[in-house]
Design an enzyme around this catalytic site. Structure first.
Site, PDB file in Angstrom:
ATOM      1  CB  CYS A 167      -0.915   0.015   1.223  1.00 39.29           C
ATOM      2  SG  CYS A 167       0.018  -0.005   2.747  1.00 39.29           S
ATOM      3  CG  ASP A 209      -0.038   3.209   4.186  1.00 37.35           C
ATOM      4  OD1 ASP A 209      -0.015   4.254   3.529  1.00 37.35           O
ATOM      5  OD2 ASP A 209      -1.075   2.583   4.440  1.00 37.35           O
ATOM      6  CB  CYS A 230      -4.679   1.898   7.208  1.00 40.68           C
ATOM      7  SG  CYS A 230      -4.194   0.221   7.624  1.00 40.68           S
ATOM      8  CB  CYS A 254      -2.016  -3.239   7.882  1.00 39.03           C
ATOM      9  SG  CYS A 254      -3.122  -2.992   6.496  1.00 39.03           S
TER      10      CYS A 254
HETATM   11 FE1  FES Z   1      -1.300   0.486   4.367  1.00 36.88          FE
HETATM   12 FE2  FES Z   1      -2.812  -0.694   6.126  1.00 36.88          FE
HETATM   13  S1  FES Z   1      -3.389  -0.059   4.170  1.00 36.88           S
HETATM   14  S2  FES Z   1      -0.772  -0.142   6.315  1.00 36.88           S
END
Ligand code: FES
Length: 145
Positions: A33, A35, A59, A103
């Site tokens: 993702c 992140d 998230c 995640c």
């Molecule tokens: Fe990226 Fe959860 S969607 S850490």
């Protein structure tokens, strides 16, 4: 969809923040993702994790898993912290929806990256610890978040 424990840790995250002059810091990115997660460790002379903090662009599930993961490694030895896998963290949170499992990897990988940084600074080897694959500390350093 989310367990009560996940909601609790999401709404009241434990150990969010930074540690100045940490014993080890690790930053990883989630390939799925994009992140980012950063973990700071304060480790004493006996190798006990006295404090741990996290900062993330992830998230809600990443916040909840990091909150739980930091709670689980605090007060532990470096070797015990190696046992805190994302599976252990997910179990402690009563599970995560399958699409959110990636995640939970951020917390485990960032803790490992921070332990790696600590081990390098101390010139020690931590049994079972592999060089972090996803450590993006160097590129990311220029852009503080
Ligand atoms: Fe990226 Fe959860 S969607 S850490």
């Amino acid at each position: 969809m989310y367990s009560e424990k996940v909601m609790d840790h999401f709404e009241h995250p434990r150990n969010m923040g930074v540690i100045e002059n940490p014993s080890g810091v690790g930053t990883v990115g989630n390939a799925k993702c994009g992140d980012i997660m950063r973990i700071f460790l304060d480790i004493d002379e006996e190798g006990i994790i006295q404090d741990v903090k996290f900062k993330t662009f992830g998230c809600g599930a990443a916040v909840a898993t990091s909150s739980m993961a930091t709670e689980l490694v605090k007060g532990k030895t470096v070797q015990e912290a190696m046992q805190v896998t994302n599976k252990v963290v997910m179990e402690a949170l009563d599970g995560l929806p399958p699409v959110k499992v990636h995640c939970s990897l951020l917390a485990e990988e960032a803790i490992h990256a921070a332990l790696w940084d600590y081990a390098e600074k101390k010139r020690i080897t931590i049994e079972g610890l592999q060089k972090p694959k996803a450590d993006i500390h160097e590129e990311e350093e220029k852009e503080e978040f």
